[in-house]
Structure formats: C-alpha cells, structure tokens
Design a protein around this motif. Structure first.
Motif: not given
Length: 123
Positions: A75-91
């Motif tokens: 909320y302070v930085k006005s940022e939204v995040y999407l951590p992506l883990s265990s990435l695969q080729v199809e991602n």
C-alpha cells in the motif's frame, strides 16, 4: 490518469523463480481492482489473478496458477506483485498488470494496462 509499469521479468531456467512488480501512479487506487494477465506466443491473453486494491475480498486466481502464484500488494509503494515460483517452459509469456473499477477474468473488460514484462523460461 492511472499509469502502470511492470518490471521483474527476465530469462530463467526451469525451476527458477521471479518476482514481477507493477508500479502504479497517477491516481488513488482505493476504488480499483488490480489484475495480472499473461500472453504466450500465438495464444490469447490469459487471466492470472486479481484482487481489489482495498477491502477483504479474496484474490481470484486462474486454476492453472492456483496454489503456485500468490498476488500481493504494498500500500505504501502503490505496487502489486506476482511472485512466480517453480517456473516451467509453459509459464513463459508477457505478463501484464491491469486496473479497472470492476472485476472480470476477461481481458477485454480491463481498460488500463501496463506495457508488460517478458518472462522467458529456457534450459
């Protein structure tokens, strides 16, 4: 006018992780929903996740990412995040954040978009 700028994409190997960020500026976000979409080469843009910037409504996730990706906000930085883990080729895709005053899992309903950030997964 609300402006969205994504960052954090890159080239990774299968199994690696990335954290995507969406920095928001221009207006207060209190009335907005925020979402992540992705578009792989040759495919339609696909819903990933979304939540209201404020309130207690839970985050919505596509079935393909549920339990693996967790959308968060600062909320302070006005940022939204999407951590992506265990990435695969199809991602691999261009991941974009979006904002609008209502929720939809259809990309055509969202009116404000960032430029996107490329995620490439290759060994």
């Amino acid at each position: 006018q609300l402006q969205l700028v994504e960052s954090g994409g890159g080239l990774v190997q299968p199994g690696d992780s990335l954290k995507l960020s969406c920095t928001v500026s221009g207006r207060t976000l209190s009335s907005y929903y925020m979402a992540w979409f992705r578009q792989a080469p040759g495919k339609a843009r696909e819903f990933v996740s979304a939540f209201p910037w404020t309130g207690i409504t839970s985050t919505s996730y596509a079935d393909s990412v549920k339990g693996r990706f967790v959308m968060t906000r600062d909320y302070v930085k006005s940022e939204v995040y999407l951590p992506l883990s265990s990435l695969q080729v199809e991602n691999a895709a261009v991941y974009s954040c979006a904002a609008d005053l209502k929720f939809s899992n259809g990309s055509s309903a969202w009116r404000i978009w960032g430029q996107g950030t490329q995620v490439t997964v290759s060994s």
